[in-house]
Design a protein around this motif. Structure first.
Motif, mmCIF file in Angstrom:
data_model
loop_
_atom_site.group_PDB
_atom_site.id
_atom_site.type_symbol
_atom_site.label_atom_id
_atom_site.label_comp_id
_atom_site.label_asym_id
_atom_site.label_seq_id
_atom_site.Cartn_x
_atom_site.Cartn_y
_atom_site.Cartn_z
ATOM 1 N N HIS A 196 -11.301 4.971 1.431
ATOM 2 C CA HIS A 196 -10.960 3.566 1.571
ATOM 3 C C HIS A 196 -10.147 3.363 2.847
ATOM 4 O O HIS A 196 -9.178 4.049 3.072
ATOM 5 C CB HIS A 196 -10.156 3.111 0.351
ATOM 6 C CG HIS A 196 -9.574 1.751 0.505
ATOM 7 N ND1 HIS A 196 -10.340 0.629 0.394
ATOM 8 C CD2 HIS A 196 -8.333 1.345 0.786
ATOM 9 C CE1 HIS A 196 -9.564 -0.425 0.591
ATOM 10 N NE2 HIS A 196 -8.352 -0.011 0.824
ATOM 11 N N GLU A 197 -10.546 2.422 3.650
ATOM 12 C CA GLU A 197 -9.814 2.105 4.861
ATOM 13 C C GLU A 197 -9.497 0.618 4.861
ATOM 14 O O GLU A 197 -10.325 -0.200 5.224
ATOM 15 C CB GLU A 197 -10.626 2.487 6.102
ATOM 16 C CG GLU A 197 -10.884 3.972 6.192
ATOM 17 C CD GLU A 197 -11.664 4.368 7.424
ATOM 18 O OE1 GLU A 197 -11.874 3.528 8.309
ATOM 19 O OE2 GLU A 197 -12.063 5.530 7.497
ATOM 20 N N ALA A 198 -8.284 0.283 4.424
ATOM 21 C CA ALA A 198 -7.860 -1.107 4.435
ATOM 22 C C ALA A 198 -7.541 -1.489 5.878
ATOM 23 O O ALA A 198 -6.764 -0.829 6.536
ATOM 24 C CB ALA A 198 -6.635 -1.287 3.549
ATOM 25 N N PHE A 203 -3.287 4.744 3.640
ATOM 26 C CA PHE A 203 -1.883 4.491 3.937
ATOM 27 C C PHE A 203 -1.059 5.744 3.641
ATOM 28 O O PHE A 203 -0.245 6.178 4.455
ATOM 29 C CB PHE A 203 -1.383 3.301 3.096
ATOM 30 C CG PHE A 203 0.062 2.926 3.333
ATOM 31 C CD1 PHE A 203 1.098 3.722 2.886
ATOM 32 C CD2 PHE A 203 0.380 1.749 4.003
ATOM 33 C CE1 PHE A 203 2.430 3.364 3.091
ATOM 34 C CE2 PHE A 203 1.701 1.385 4.214
ATOM 35 C CZ PHE A 203 2.725 2.196 3.758
ATOM 36 N N GLU A 204 -1.268 6.322 2.475
ATOM 37 C CA GLU A 204 -0.515 7.510 2.055
ATOM 38 C C GLU A 204 -0.775 8.676 3.014
ATOM 39 O O GLU A 204 0.143 9.414 3.379
ATOM 40 C CB GLU A 204 -0.937 7.872 0.633
ATOM 41 C CG GLU A 204 -0.050 8.836 -0.080
ATOM 42 C CD GLU A 204 -0.387 8.881 -1.558
ATOM 43 O OE1 GLU A 204 0.550 8.832 -2.362
ATOM 44 O OE2 GLU A 204 -1.587 8.968 -1.915
ATOM 45 N N TRP A 205 -2.031 8.826 3.420
ATOM 46 C CA TRP A 205 -2.406 9.889 4.360
ATOM 47 C C TRP A 205 -1.644 9.737 5.678
ATOM 48 O O TRP A 205 -0.995 10.659 6.156
ATOM 49 C CB TRP A 205 -3.921 9.853 4.598
ATOM 50 C CG TRP A 205 -4.381 10.835 5.618
ATOM 51 C CD1 TRP A 205 -4.592 10.600 6.943
ATOM 52 C CD2 TRP A 205 -4.661 12.213 5.403
ATOM 53 N NE1 TRP A 205 -4.994 11.753 7.563
ATOM 54 C CE2 TRP A 205 -5.051 12.757 6.632
ATOM 55 C CE3 TRP A 205 -4.629 13.038 4.272
ATOM 56 C CZ2 TRP A 205 -5.408 14.091 6.786
ATOM 57 C CZ3 TRP A 205 -4.985 14.366 4.427
ATOM 58 C CH2 TRP A 205 -5.372 14.881 5.667
ATOM 59 N N VAL A 206 -1.715 8.551 6.266
ATOM 60 C CA VAL A 206 -1.065 8.303 7.546
ATOM 61 C C VAL A 206 0.452 8.447 7.418
ATOM 62 O O VAL A 206 1.100 9.029 8.284
ATOM 63 C CB VAL A 206 -1.452 6.908 8.099
ATOM 64 C CG1 VAL A 206 -0.614 6.530 9.305
ATOM 65 C CG2 VAL A 206 -2.938 6.870 8.436
ATOM 66 N N PRO A 215 -3.019 -1.762 4.291
ATOM 67 C CA PRO A 215 -3.474 -1.005 5.462
ATOM 68 C C PRO A 215 -2.451 0.065 5.857
ATOM 69 O O PRO A 215 -1.264 -0.079 5.597
ATOM 70 C CB PRO A 215 -3.626 -2.059 6.559
ATOM 71 C CG PRO A 215 -2.799 -3.209 6.113
ATOM 72 C CD PRO A 215 -2.702 -3.148 4.618
ATOM 73 N N PRO A 216 -2.930 1.131 6.489
ATOM 74 C CA PRO A 216 -2.011 2.190 6.921
ATOM 75 C C PRO A 216 -0.967 1.648 7.903
ATOM 76 O O PRO A 216 -1.195 0.626 8.558
ATOM 77 C CB PRO A 216 -2.928 3.196 7.638
ATOM 78 C CG PRO A 216 -4.283 2.908 7.146
ATOM 79 C CD PRO A 216 -4.304 1.434 6.825
ATOM 80 N N PRO A 217 0.156 2.350 8.017
ATOM 81 C CA PRO A 217 1.170 1.926 8.983
ATOM 82 C C PRO A 217 0.559 1.774 10.379
ATOM 83 O O PRO A 217 -0.225 2.614 10.813
ATOM 84 C CB PRO A 217 2.182 3.082 8.966
ATOM 85 C CG PRO A 217 1.990 3.709 7.618
ATOM 86 C CD PRO A 217 0.533 3.545 7.300
#
Length: 188
Positions: free
Chosen positions: A6-8, A88-91, A179-181
């Motif tokens: 998933h890529e928000a 998000f968690e990954w980044v 979304p990721p940071p």
């Protein structure tokens, strides 16, 4: 993140709330744990200040007051992010993993179905435990016996709460399409 993850990319599904004066102390505690800034995750949690406060205390204990080695904690968190498609968690955690001594090759290997050749025995146990408890919830007896032989009871409790806690984080992030940071998405 790569593959089917998933890529928000747009705004989260909920707007950021206005923080009521009575809840400012919660926001301040959250910002203090993060070095002065609230993340998008923190800001969304402030829709429920009591939940935000408890969340902050639990995640702060896991990140800063746990006896679990930092590399093991971050490997578990990143593996949960991979398994639950949480960009998000990954980044948010890949740099922490690097600071904890996890190599870029190991970070990349977390996407493999069997990443075991890239990790030492303790790291492999953490990843196997993360996979088992994330995919099937139940941990096979043989695996638990191996974990018990290698880790203290305190480490086991902290590891299981880290895995479960970051599964909670990833589910929140993915469901609300946070979304990721800084909009970053990448495979490592």
């Amino acid at each position: 993140m790569s593959g089917t993850h998933h890529e928000a990319t747009g705004p989260a599904r909920l707007p950021f709330p206005e923080v009521a004066p009575d809840d400012a102390a919660v926001a301040e505690r959250m910002a203090a744990r993060r070095g002065g800034e609230l993340s998008a995750l923190d800001r969304l949690l402030l829709h429920s200040p009591p939940v935000a406060d408890g969340w902050n205390e639990l995640l702060g204990a896991l990140r800063h007051r746990s006896s679990l080695a930092a590399d093991l904690r971050e490997l578990a968190i990143l593996r949960v992010a991979v398994l639950n498609n949480a960009a998000f968690e990954w980044v948010a955690h890949k740099d922490a993993a690097r600071r904890a001594g996890v190599t870029d090759a190991q970070i990349d290997a977390l996407y493999e179905q069997d990443p075991s050749t890239h990790f030492d025995a303790r790291q492999n146990l953490v990843l196997e435990l993360t996979d088992a408890s994330t995919w099937g919830i139940e941990v096979p007896e043989l695996l638990f016996d191996q974990v018990r032989a290698e880790f203290s009871e305190r480490e086991i409790v902290e590891l299981m709460v880290t895995i479960g806690g970051y599964a909670m984080v990833s589910r929140f992030l993915v469901a609300l399409q946070v979304p990721p940071p800084e909009g970053e998405v990448g495979s490592s």
